[in-house]
Design a protein around this motif. Structure first.
Motif, short mmCIF file in Angstrom:
data_model
loop_
_atom_site.label_atom_id
_atom_site.label_comp_id
_atom_site.label_asym_id
_atom_site.label_seq_id
_atom_site.Cartn_x
_atom_site.Cartn_y
_atom_site.Cartn_z
N LEU A 76 0.89 -1.27 -0.05
CA LEU A 76 0.14 0.13 0.09
C LEU A 76 0.97 1.06 -0.12
O LEU A 76 1.80 1.16 0.95
CB LEU A 76 -0.99 -0.13 1.24
CG LEU A 76 -1.79 1.04 1.31
CD1 LEU A 76 -2.92 1.11 0.06
CD2 LEU A 76 -2.49 1.11 2.65
N ALA A 77 0.62 2.11 -0.89
CA ALA A 77 1.56 3.20 -1.02
C ALA A 77 0.58 4.39 -0.63
O ALA A 77 -0.49 4.62 -0.79
CB ALA A 77 1.90 3.53 -2.37
N SER A 78 1.44 5.38 0.39
CA SER A 78 0.79 6.50 0.65
C SER A 78 1.70 7.83 0.64
O SER A 78 2.80 7.67 0.79
CB SER A 78 0.39 6.46 2.04
OG SER A 78 1.86 6.34 3.03
N GLY A 79 1.04 8.78 -0.07
CA GLY A 79 1.91 10.07 -0.40
C GLY A 79 1.40 11.22 0.67
O GLY A 79 0.09 11.42 1.06
N SER A 80 2.40 11.89 1.06
CA SER A 80 2.16 12.85 2.15
C SER A 80 2.36 14.15 1.90
O SER A 80 3.57 14.75 0.97
CB SER A 80 2.52 12.48 3.61
OG SER A 80 2.68 13.27 4.56
N ASP A 81 2.07 15.25 2.63
CA ASP A 81 2.42 16.55 2.48
C ASP A 81 3.79 16.70 3.29
O ASP A 81 4.56 17.83 3.00
CB ASP A 81 1.39 17.57 3.39
CG ASP A 81 0.14 17.89 2.62
OD1 ASP A 81 0.32 17.35 1.36
OD2 ASP A 81 -0.65 18.36 3.05
#
Length: 392
Positions: A143-148
């Motif tokens: 699972l990939a998660s992109g963040s500020d």
């Protein structure tokens, strides 16, 4: 005598004028200030009244929506679960490929839910800022998660531990997308670049430049040969995934609110948003024509490999570097910082008449302890490391 009286009267009049005029000026200023304050008060009161009315209208609208929410659903709808637990807004959810799990993002954490029981299974924490996007790999193992916080995390779905933290962007991550085979992850950022990552190693493979504003959405074609990107700059770009060049630019105006696009899951059909994101356009793409159309965008291809010399201070790294790069040996003082030499450079012909400049760079890194932490930031870019030491 008469003349003296006239002079005296004239002086009296001048004195009166000279004393009255300043008083009139002061009075006018005071009147102006009074009107300004009164107008400011009225403007402020009007502004506060407008804000209060807007707040009341929003609250009324929310009450009405909640009341409608309590009504019975339409025929054919059966509520299975209501998933509660987040304490902030939930911008989006994403199903796992097998449908057994649901991922929801809120704030700086992700929750995983068992879709059969509706119970929370895991909470993924680690990002230090708002999570902007999540995406499952095609096989559901990652699972990939992109963040500020400018990073992307790859989570192992068997242990729910972070497998890799991908760093390279200079601004918030807006979107992430997997290639159909799950080997690549593409990320789009506020820094106007797209970066491609090796999902197995977590290493950055390439950075794609061309957009001039935030990348809001990414999507791979079903066969993995094209990557589509949408940006606030008002364009959609198609990238050839074999050589990672822009092969087409489609002008689609953006509202700078949210601009999306998506490839069909099986066919070479692309859905985009146009007219300031108020219409949806469906495009049937002819791959052969797109790939064979000469690009109107000039591009320069450049790749390099870095060979780094590491070792304690004073072991002869700089002297060795001079010899390896074909320069005459000369005694050198201890290097502070780093020196970079071109070890080899050649121009290679590629398919389609394209050319690419390939270079091997030799880095001489300082050996002093104070510089070692800085050098660690570049070690993920190194192809070969030569350790130099004094054998005495």
């Amino acid at each position: 005598m008469q003349r003296q009286r006239e002079d005296f009267a004239r002086k009296e009049a001048n004195a009166l004028v000279s004393s009255v005029v300043p008083l009139l000026v002061v009075l006018i200023i005071l009147i102006f200030i009074a009107f300004y304050w009164a107008d400011s008060d009225e403007t402020h009161e009007f502004g506060e009244l407008r804000k209060r009315r807007q707040r009341e209208q929003r609250e009324q609208r929310e009450r009405e929506q909640r009341e409608r929410e309590q009504q019975l659903p339409p025929p054919g709808f059966k509520l299975l679960h209501t998933l509660s637990g987040h304490t902030d807004l939930i911008p989006s959810v994403a199903w796992s490929p097998d449908g057994g799990l649901l991922a929801s993002r809120s704030g700086d954490s992700i929750r995983l839910w068992d879709t059969t029981t509706g119970l929370p299974l895991h909470t993924l924490s680690g990002h230090s800022d708002w999570i902007s996007s999540v995406a499952w790999s095609p096989d559901g193992r990652l699972l990939a998660s992109g963040s500020d916080d400018t990073t992307i995390r790859l989570w192992d779905t068997t242990t729910w531990q972070p497998l890799h933290t991908l760093s390279g962007h200079f601004d918030s991550i807006y979107s992430v997308a997997w290639s159909p085979d799950g080997r690549l992850l593409a990320s789009g950022s506020f820094d106007s670049t797209i970066r491609l990552w090796d999902a197995k190693t977590g290493r950055q493979i390439r950075a794609l430049e061309g957009h001039t504003s935030t990348i809001t959405s990414l999507s791979f074609s079903a066969d993995g040969r094209l990557l589509a990107s949408k940006s606030y700059d008002g364009t959609v770009r198609l990238w050839n995934a074999d050589v990672w060049e822009t092969v087409a630019i489609l002008n689609e105006s953006s509202s700078n609110n949210y601009a999306d696009l998506s490839f069909h899951p099986k066919s070479l059909i692309l859905a985009t948003l146009g007219e300031l994101d108020t219409v949806i356009r469906i495009w049937d793409l002819e791959l052969a024509t797109i790939l064979n159309t000469p690009s109107a965008i000039p591009s320069v291809h450049y790749t390099n490999a870095k060979v780094v010399l590491v070792g304690d201070s004073g072991v002869g790294k700089s002297g060795l570097g001079l010899v390896l790069t074909g320069q005459p040996f000369a005694p050198t003082e201890s290097t502070h910082g780093r020196r970079v030499w071109t070890f080899e450079s050649e121009e290679v012909k590629l398919d389609g008449g394209r050319k690419e400049t390939r270079e091997t760079l030799l880095w001489d890194l300082a050996g002093q302890p104070g510089y070692r932490l800085i050098h660690q930031l570049h070690l993920n870019e190194v192809a070969v490391a030569l350790v130099v030491f004094d054998a005495r």
